[in-house]
Design an enzyme around this catalytic site. Structure first.
Site, short mmCIF file in Angstrom:
data_model
loop_
_atom_site.label_atom_id
_atom_site.label_comp_id
_atom_site.label_asym_id
_atom_site.label_seq_id
_atom_site.Cartn_x
_atom_site.Cartn_y
_atom_site.Cartn_z
N ASP A 110 0.81 -1.26 -0.01
CA ASP A 110 0.18 -0.07 -0.07
C ASP A 110 0.81 1.31 0.03
OD1 ASP A 110 -2.27 -1.65 0.25
OD2 ASP A 110 -2.22 -1.60 2.33
N1 URA Z 1 -1.30 -5.85 3.78
C1 URA Z 1 -1.76 -4.55 3.93
O1 URA Z 1 -2.92 -4.51 4.38
N2 URA Z 1 -0.92 -3.71 3.04
C2 URA Z 1 0.04 -4.07 2.39
O2 URA Z 1 0.60 -3.19 1.89
C3 URA Z 1 0.71 -5.31 2.56
C4 URA Z 1 -0.11 -6.13 3.07
#
Ligand code: URA
Length: 240
Positions: free
Chosen positions: A107
């Protein structure tokens, strides 16, 4: 496919020297090909058939590039975006290749280990749901992990939209901090799993992916080529 490459290209492909630096060191006679100093950067050789060394140190050429990034927050895991900086914008010019892409996505606000490669087969192998490559995250959370949360992760959580997750590991490290190990990679998965247990995530950092461990000396935003032993370890995932 053309099997020979120019010596300066071959050295810059390793990510250790820019093309210009490679040309200079070759002209200085610091490169040897099968033990003989060669001073012509434009000379073409078959990299799989010769032994190369710079200043006496063997040089490993690889057809593909494998990069480790310590992803900072605020950067998109994408190859291009018109509005926000992407992880590819952080890759120095000399390490860029056609087809270079991140393996999976983090993310925008997630930090930590991101692998980038132009090796499509490895990218596919690491992401394939059948391979179940472990991804380990450290999460700062509101709250403290209880035994019931650990058991729920181990049994396989069902997310709020009905998605069934594979069994996962959850470890409370200290109040407000936990480690999560997933064998799959669904959208916002760690955040959604922890939120489902009443433990909202404040920040998330990936620390490993399969055999690859985030280099603790790599500053956030920095990128480096994988070491030969790191590439070999990853190849076990490619070949499985
Ligand atoms: N899980 C999440 O919630 N975000 C990420 O960036 C990776 C795994």
């Amino acid at each position: 496919m053309e099997k020979t490459l120019r010596l300066d290209k071959l050295l810059s492909d390793t990510g250790r020297w820019s093309r210009k630096e490679a040309r200079t060191l070759i002209r200085q006679g610091r490169l040897t090909v099968d033990g003989e100093a060669v001073r012509q950067p434009e000379l073409r050789v078959d990299p799989s058939a010769v032994a190369l060394a710079v200043d006496g140190e063997p040089v490993c050429w690889s057809r593909y590039v494998y990069l480790m990034m310590n992803k900072p927050a605020g950067v998109l895991t994408a190859t291009e975006d018109r509005r926000a900086p992407t992880v590819l914008d952080l890759v120095p010019e000399e390490l860029r290749r056609p087809g270079l892409s991140p393996v999976g996505r983090l993310d925008k606000d997630t930090t930590g280990l991101l692998l980038l490669t132009d090796d499509g087969a490895l990218n596919h192998a690491l992401l394939s749901p059948k391979r179940h490559v472990d991804k380990v995250y450290l999460a700062r959370i509101d709250g403290t992990v209880a035994q019931a949360d650990v058991a729920a992760f181990r049994a396989g959580l069902t997310l709020e939209d009905g998605t069934a997750c594979l069994p996962a590991e959850l470890e409370g490290l200290e109040p407000g901090l936990c480690r999560v190990t997933l064998r799959e990679g669904r959208f916002h998965q760690v955040k959604r799993m922890l939120a489902g247990r009443g433990l909202p995530v404040q920040s998330l950092r990936r620390v490993s992916m399969g055999p690859l461990i985030l280099d603790g000396t790599l500053p956030e935003g920095a990128v480096r080529p994988l070491r030969p032993e790191e590439v070999s370890a990853l190849m076990t995932c490619r070949e499985r």
